[in-house]
Design a protein around this motif. Structure first.
Motif, mmCIF file in Angstrom:
data_model
loop_
_atom_site.group_PDB
_atom_site.id
_atom_site.type_symbol
_atom_site.label_atom_id
_atom_site.label_comp_id
_atom_site.label_asym_id
_atom_site.label_seq_id
_atom_site.Cartn_x
_atom_site.Cartn_y
_atom_site.Cartn_z
ATOM 1 N N LEU A 218 13.807 46.938 78.116
ATOM 2 C CA LEU A 218 13.256 46.868 76.766
ATOM 3 C C LEU A 218 14.153 47.576 75.765
ATOM 4 O O LEU A 218 14.389 47.076 74.651
ATOM 5 N N GLU A 219 14.671 48.748 76.159
ATOM 6 C CA GLU A 219 15.570 49.475 75.243
ATOM 7 C C GLU A 219 16.853 48.678 74.994
ATOM 8 O O GLU A 219 17.346 48.641 73.858
ATOM 9 N N ALA A 220 17.402 48.069 76.060
ATOM 10 C CA ALA A 220 18.633 47.288 75.887
ATOM 11 C C ALA A 220 18.383 46.082 74.985
ATOM 12 O O ALA A 220 19.189 45.781 74.085
ATOM 13 N N GLU A 221 17.247 45.413 75.226
ATOM 14 C CA GLU A 221 16.935 44.265 74.382
ATOM 15 C C GLU A 221 16.677 44.693 72.943
ATOM 16 O O GLU A 221 17.110 44.018 71.991
ATOM 17 N N ALA A 222 15.975 45.828 72.781
ATOM 18 C CA ALA A 222 15.717 46.319 71.427
ATOM 19 C C ALA A 222 17.020 46.717 70.732
ATOM 20 O O ALA A 222 17.214 46.433 69.529
ATOM 21 N N TYR A 223 17.925 47.382 71.495
ATOM 22 C CA TYR A 223 19.198 47.783 70.899
ATOM 23 C C TYR A 223 20.032 46.554 70.524
ATOM 24 O O TYR A 223 20.646 46.510 69.441
ATOM 25 N N ARG A 224 20.036 45.557 71.424
ATOM 26 C CA ARG A 224 20.788 44.343 71.115
ATOM 27 C C ARG A 224 20.215 43.649 69.875
ATOM 28 O O ARG A 224 20.945 43.235 68.979
ATOM 29 N N GLU A 225 18.885 43.584 69.809
ATOM 30 C CA GLU A 225 18.265 42.942 68.656
ATOM 31 C C GLU A 225 18.522 43.735 67.376
ATOM 32 O O GLU A 225 18.781 43.157 66.312
ATOM 33 N N SER A 226 18.458 45.086 67.492
ATOM 34 C CA SER A 226 18.710 45.905 66.301
ATOM 35 C C SER A 226 20.154 45.761 65.827
ATOM 36 O O SER A 226 20.426 45.722 64.622
ATOM 37 N N GLU A 227 21.096 45.666 66.782
ATOM 38 C CA GLU A 227 22.496 45.502 66.405
ATOM 39 C C GLU A 227 22.725 44.152 65.732
ATOM 40 O O GLU A 227 23.492 44.037 64.769
ATOM 41 N N LEU A 228 22.020 43.133 66.263
ATOM 42 C CA LEU A 228 22.139 41.822 65.631
ATOM 43 C C LEU A 228 21.584 41.855 64.208
ATOM 44 O O LEU A 228 22.197 41.319 63.259
ATOM 45 N N ILE A 229 20.419 42.500 64.065
ATOM 46 C CA ILE A 229 19.824 42.593 62.722
ATOM 47 C C ILE A 229 20.711 43.422 61.801
ATOM 48 O O ILE A 229 20.929 43.073 60.628
ATOM 49 N N ARG A 230 21.251 44.529 62.333
ATOM 50 C CA ARG A 230 22.122 45.382 61.509
ATOM 51 C C ARG A 230 23.398 44.633 61.127
ATOM 52 O O ARG A 230 23.902 44.756 59.996
ATOM 53 N N GLY A 231 23.940 43.890 62.082
ATOM 54 C CA GLY A 231 25.138 43.123 61.775
ATOM 55 C C GLY A 231 24.880 42.071 60.702
ATOM 56 O O GLY A 231 25.688 41.890 59.774
ATOM 57 N N ASP A 232 23.691 41.389 60.874
ATOM 58 C CA ASP A 232 23.350 40.392 59.848
ATOM 59 C C ASP A 232 23.159 41.064 58.487
ATOM 60 O O ASP A 232 23.581 40.537 57.438
ATOM 61 N N GLY A 233 22.514 42.251 58.512
ATOM 62 C CA GLY A 233 22.307 42.975 57.246
ATOM 63 C C GLY A 233 23.614 43.424 56.626
ATOM 64 O O GLY A 233 23.808 43.299 55.398
ATOM 65 N N ASP A 234 24.493 43.978 57.492
ATOM 66 C CA ASP A 234 25.784 44.423 56.968
ATOM 67 C C ASP A 234 26.577 43.234 56.411
ATOM 68 O O ASP A 234 27.234 43.346 55.360
ATOM 69 N N ALA A 235 26.517 42.118 57.118
ATOM 70 C CA ALA A 235 27.248 40.937 56.628
ATOM 71 C C ALA A 235 26.690 40.460 55.294
ATOM 72 O O ALA A 235 27.438 40.129 54.351
ATOM 73 N N GLU A 236 25.332 40.459 55.235
ATOM 74 C CA GLU A 236 24.712 40.026 53.978
ATOM 75 C C GLU A 236 25.019 41.016 52.856
ATOM 76 O O GLU A 236 25.290 40.611 51.706
ATOM 77 N N ALA A 237 24.982 42.335 53.191
ATOM 78 C CA ALA A 237 25.304 43.348 52.180
ATOM 79 C C ALA A 237 26.750 43.212 51.713
ATOM 80 O O ALA A 237 27.059 43.304 50.508
ATOM 81 N N ALA A 238 27.661 42.985 52.683
ATOM 82 C CA ALA A 238 29.074 42.831 52.320
ATOM 83 C C ALA A 238 29.272 41.609 51.424
ATOM 84 O O ALA A 238 30.054 41.633 50.460
ATOM 85 N N ALA A 239 28.512 40.546 51.759
ATOM 86 C CA ALA A 239 28.623 39.344 50.936
ATOM 87 C C ALA A 239 28.109 39.603 49.527
ATOM 88 O O ALA A 239 28.706 39.153 48.539
ATOM 89 N N ILE A 240 26.991 40.345 49.437
ATOM 90 C CA ILE A 240 26.436 40.658 48.109
ATOM 91 C C ILE A 240 27.409 41.529 47.329
ATOM 92 O O ILE A 240 27.670 41.316 46.139
ATOM 93 N N TYR A 241 27.945 42.583 48.024
ATOM 94 C CA TYR A 241 28.905 43.464 47.362
ATOM 95 C C TYR A 241 30.149 42.675 46.918
ATOM 96 O O TYR A 241 30.660 42.860 45.803
#
Length: 293
Positions: A218-241
């Motif tokens: 569960l922790e590995a899946e949660a970490y993988r999902e959080s990294e995916l969400i963070r990556g998507d957020g960072d990509a979206e933030a970088a695109a906005i910036y």
């Protein structure tokens, strides 16, 4: 009072005495026999009023209700030669009063003694052919029913009484063997308890290992999902910036200079030796960021 009157009174008294000696009453709850000089003249007299020859016949009455025989505990062995202390009782009543009188001379204590011997012998025979498990299990009712039937056939012929029921109140181990039996039972229960504890610990380890595995998954899946969400957020933030900065490069340069000032002067002990005319202070020297160069 003259002689004639006295004689009449005496005669009347004698007649009353004879009449009273000639009558007897048998209650519904009684069984009775009529004796003539100690021998049975009539057996099983019917309830009600009856007549007998005075001074020759004698009526003996006995309790015809169901009576209780409470025997003392007896030491009895099972088929495995295990000793038991059996406490029993029996319910009995007179069925053939003639046989009862001949066997006991009309003494209830004699009847109780004979019945007690028969019941004790019957219990020994029944218990001696069965195991301890059969004696203390649900087969006891069947055992008592068989014992009652077999003993009744004997007691009716020998004593003239019927055994209505025979029951065991309590079965105990003798004092001389109960200690060792209890110790063996205690050791067996302790062994079972140790086995249960060992099985419980084994199951607990299995459950704990499975829980740890599920936790790691569960922790590995949660970490993988959080990294995916963070990556998507960072990509979206970088695109906005990137979109914002591409629209106004000067504003981007201004924000970056403010962040540089903020990070450079966090503490009071911070000190910089920089040329005041350098690009680092361009927005401090001119709000529009024009360089002197």
């Amino acid at each position: 009072m003259n002689t004639k009157t006295l004689f009449g009174l005496l005669l009347m008294g004698v007649l009353l005495l004879v009449a009273s000696s000639s009558l007897y009453i048998i209650n519904e709850t009684e069984r009775a026999v009529m004796l003539r000089f100690g021998a049975i003249e009539k057996d099983d007299l019917k309830p009600g009023l009856g007549f007998k020859i005075p001074f020759v016949n004698n009526v003996r009455r006995f309790d015809g209700r169901v009576l209780t025989l409470d025997s003392p505990p007896e030491r009895i062995f099972t088929i495995e030669k295990k000793a038991l202390m059996v406490d029993s009782f029996a319910k009995w009543r007179i069925t053939d009063v003639g046989v009862y009188y001949q066997a006991t001379s009309g003494e209830e204590r004699t009847a109780v003694r004979l019945l007690s011997q028969r019941v004790n012998e019957g219990l020994r025979n029944q218990f001696g052919g069965r195991s301890l498990q059969e004696v203390v299990s649900g087969e006891r009712d069947e055992l008592m029913a068989d014992l009652t039937r077999s003993l009744t056939e004997i007691t009716k012929k020998e004593i003239g009484v019927e055994l209505v029921d025979v029951r065991v109140k309590k079965i105990d181990l003798p004092d001389d063997v109960s200690g060792s039996v209890y110790d063996r039972m205690t050791s067996e229960r302790e062994k079972e308890a140790r086995d249960y504890r060992a099985k419980g610990r084994e199951q607990a380890e299995v459950i704990r290992a499975d829980a740890d595995r599920q936790k790691a998954v569960l922790e590995a899946e949660a970490y993988r999902e959080s990294e995916l969400i963070r990556g998507d957020g960072d990509a979206e933030a970088a695109a906005i910036y990137a979109d914002a900065y591409s629209r106004d490069p000067e504003f981007y340069s201004f924000v970056r200079s403010l962040n540089a000032y903020k990070n450079s002067f966090k503490g009071r002990e911070d000190m910089l030796l920089v040329d005041p005319k350098s690009d680092f202070f361009r927005y401090l020297n001119d709000s529009k960021g024009k360089s002197d160069k």
